[in-house]
Scaffold this motif. Structure first.
Motif, short mmCIF file in Angstrom:
data_model
loop_
_atom_site.label_atom_id
_atom_site.label_comp_id
_atom_site.label_asym_id
_atom_site.label_seq_id
_atom_site.Cartn_x
_atom_site.Cartn_y
_atom_site.Cartn_z
N ARG A 61 5.63 76.83 -42.96
CA ARG A 61 7.04 77.03 -42.67
C ARG A 61 7.47 78.52 -41.85
O ARG A 61 6.65 78.85 -41.82
N LYS A 62 8.66 77.48 -40.69
CA LYS A 62 9.05 79.15 -39.87
C LYS A 62 9.40 80.54 -40.69
O LYS A 62 10.10 79.81 -41.61
N PRO A 63 8.53 81.13 -39.39
CA PRO A 63 8.22 81.30 -38.74
C PRO A 63 6.89 81.83 -38.71
O PRO A 63 6.20 82.12 -38.38
N ASP A 64 6.61 82.50 -40.48
CA ASP A 64 5.50 82.72 -40.83
C ASP A 64 4.67 82.21 -41.72
O ASP A 64 3.95 83.71 -42.39
N VAL A 65 5.00 81.38 -42.68
CA VAL A 65 4.25 80.95 -43.07
C VAL A 65 3.19 79.26 -42.72
O VAL A 65 3.65 78.45 -42.14
N PRO A 66 1.86 79.96 -42.91
CA PRO A 66 1.08 80.98 -43.53
C PRO A 66 1.17 82.46 -42.02
O PRO A 66 1.48 81.94 -41.55
N PRO A 67 1.14 83.85 -42.46
CA PRO A 67 1.33 84.64 -41.14
C PRO A 67 0.31 84.32 -40.56
O PRO A 67 -0.10 85.02 -38.85
N ARG A 90 13.19 81.03 -24.54
CA ARG A 90 14.43 81.53 -25.29
C ARG A 90 14.69 81.97 -25.72
O ARG A 90 15.14 83.90 -26.10
N LYS A 91 13.40 82.14 -26.96
CA LYS A 91 13.18 82.77 -28.48
C LYS A 91 12.53 84.52 -28.43
O LYS A 91 12.98 85.20 -28.05
N ALA A 92 11.60 83.54 -27.48
CA ALA A 92 10.87 85.07 -26.81
C ALA A 92 10.92 85.64 -26.14
O ALA A 92 10.03 87.29 -26.36
N GLY A 93 12.35 85.49 -24.92
CA GLY A 93 12.13 86.44 -23.61
C GLY A 93 11.95 86.40 -23.57
O GLY A 93 10.95 88.14 -21.94
N LEU A 94 10.12 85.70 -23.07
CA LEU A 94 9.62 85.82 -21.95
C LEU A 94 9.01 84.76 -21.18
O LEU A 94 8.74 83.87 -21.28
N TRP A 95 7.92 84.91 -19.75
CA TRP A 95 7.43 83.85 -19.46
C TRP A 95 6.32 83.85 -19.93
O TRP A 95 5.27 83.70 -20.46
N LEU A 96 6.41 81.93 -20.28
CA LEU A 96 4.97 82.36 -20.92
C LEU A 96 4.15 80.07 -21.08
O LEU A 96 4.91 79.71 -20.20
N PRO A 97 3.30 79.97 -20.71
CA PRO A 97 2.35 78.79 -20.56
C PRO A 97 3.70 78.10 -22.12
O PRO A 97 4.13 78.55 -22.67
N THR A 98 3.07 76.24 -21.57
CA THR A 98 3.96 75.40 -22.44
C THR A 98 3.12 75.53 -24.08
O THR A 98 2.04 75.87 -23.74
N GLY A 99 3.69 74.76 -24.92
CA GLY A 99 2.66 74.29 -26.30
C GLY A 99 3.60 74.85 -27.92
O GLY A 99 4.81 75.07 -27.51
N GLY A 100 2.72 74.20 -28.58
CA GLY A 100 3.79 74.48 -29.52
C GLY A 100 2.28 74.74 -30.94
O GLY A 100 1.53 74.93 -30.69
N HIS A 101 2.99 74.82 -32.35
CA HIS A 101 2.59 74.69 -32.80
C HIS A 101 1.65 73.69 -33.39
O HIS A 101 2.02 73.10 -33.52
N THR A 142 2.89 88.72 -33.38
CA THR A 142 3.77 88.07 -32.69
C THR A 142 4.47 89.28 -32.83
O THR A 142 4.43 90.19 -33.66
N ARG A 143 5.94 89.37 -31.92
CA ARG A 143 6.93 90.60 -31.77
C ARG A 143 8.16 90.16 -32.62
O ARG A 143 8.35 89.15 -32.61
N GLY A 144 8.80 91.28 -32.92
CA GLY A 144 10.44 90.89 -33.85
C GLY A 144 10.10 90.33 -34.92
O GLY A 144 9.74 90.52 -36.02
N GLU A 145 11.47 89.49 -35.25
CA GLU A 145 11.30 89.05 -36.52
C GLU A 145 10.70 87.77 -37.41
O GLU A 145 10.25 86.81 -36.48
N GLY A 146 10.11 87.83 -38.57
CA GLY A 146 9.28 87.73 -38.21
C GLY A 146 8.00 87.30 -38.10
O GLY A 146 7.22 86.47 -38.01
N GLU A 147 7.44 87.95 -37.74
CA GLU A 147 6.38 89.13 -37.59
C GLU A 147 4.99 87.99 -37.97
O GLU A 147 4.38 88.12 -38.74
#
Length: 209
Positions: A61-67, A90-101, A142-147
């Motif tokens: 479950r987004k963003p933090d289950v399990p932690p 967009r959400k992270a506000g950072l330059w990142l590699p591509t990828g996913g969960h 991670t930083r921000g909401e749902g750490e």
């Protein structure tokens, strides 16, 4: 959406992997990651203990289950021009590699293939530096909401800059092809916190003199 496309890769590096139990497969992958420094060695140890503990491994479950859960990054490398692809997330506000969960029970390489199709609209072609195995591993809060904590397997893909003609604009505002020197000149606060370390490791691994 799941893509079955993949390019030429080191299939011999994955003996009987599809028949391995999920945790055993992950442990096997970690064993083949050569640590770049003491921090990566520590992260590999943390990840191995976490996998062996029986804790849930994949986000349900987004963003933090399990932690604490698995992520598959893939850094696209244009070896001919000596450039790496980063995206403005967009959400992270950072330059990142591509990828996913990584989805429950999904082989991390399958995550790479699926996400590469969804995010860049190109087939996933494993670079020679590591084949279909992760090249780098990080454990990051991670930083921000749902750490939460991402256990990230970093793969390296091969492509030409001309092949990437579109991207997922819902997730990214921009893409950039950068040389290793340009990445290392970027402020660390604008990137994934381990991007400089990854770049140094890759420079030694993919562009050895």
């Amino acid at each position: 959406m799941t893509s079955s496309r993949s390019g030429s890769a080191d299939h011999g590096s994955r003996p009987d992997d599809h028949r391995e139990p999920f945790r055993a497969r992950l442990s096997h992958l970690l064993e083949h990651v050569e640590p770049w420094d003491e921090l990566e060695q520590s992260h590999l140890r943390t990840a191995a203990e976490w996998i062996a503990s029986g804790a849930p491994l994949c986000r349900t479950r987004k963003p933090d289950v399990p932690p604490m859960h698995l992520v598959a990054y893939f850094v696209v490398l244009d070896e001919r021009h000596g450039r790496l692809l980063l995206v403005a997330h967009r959400k992270a506000g950072l330059w990142l590699p591509t990828g996913g969960h990584v989805e429950p029970g999904e082989d991390p390489w399958a995550t790479v293939v699926r996400e590469c199709d969804e995010e860049l609209r190109i087939p996933a072609v494993a670079a020679a530096v590591a084949g279909e195995r992760p090249f780098f591993l990080t454990v990051t809060r991670t930083r921000g909401e749902g750490e939460h904590t991402d256990v990230s397997l970093w793969y390296v893909l091969s492509s030409d800059t001309a092949d990437v003609t579109s991207y997922d604009e819902e997730e990214f505002t921009e893409i950039r092809w950068l040389t290793p020197e340009e990445i290392l000149a970027e402020p660390p606060t604008s990137l994934d916190p381990h991007m400089h370390r990854f770049t140094r490791k890759l420079t030694r691994g993919a562009w050895r003199e």
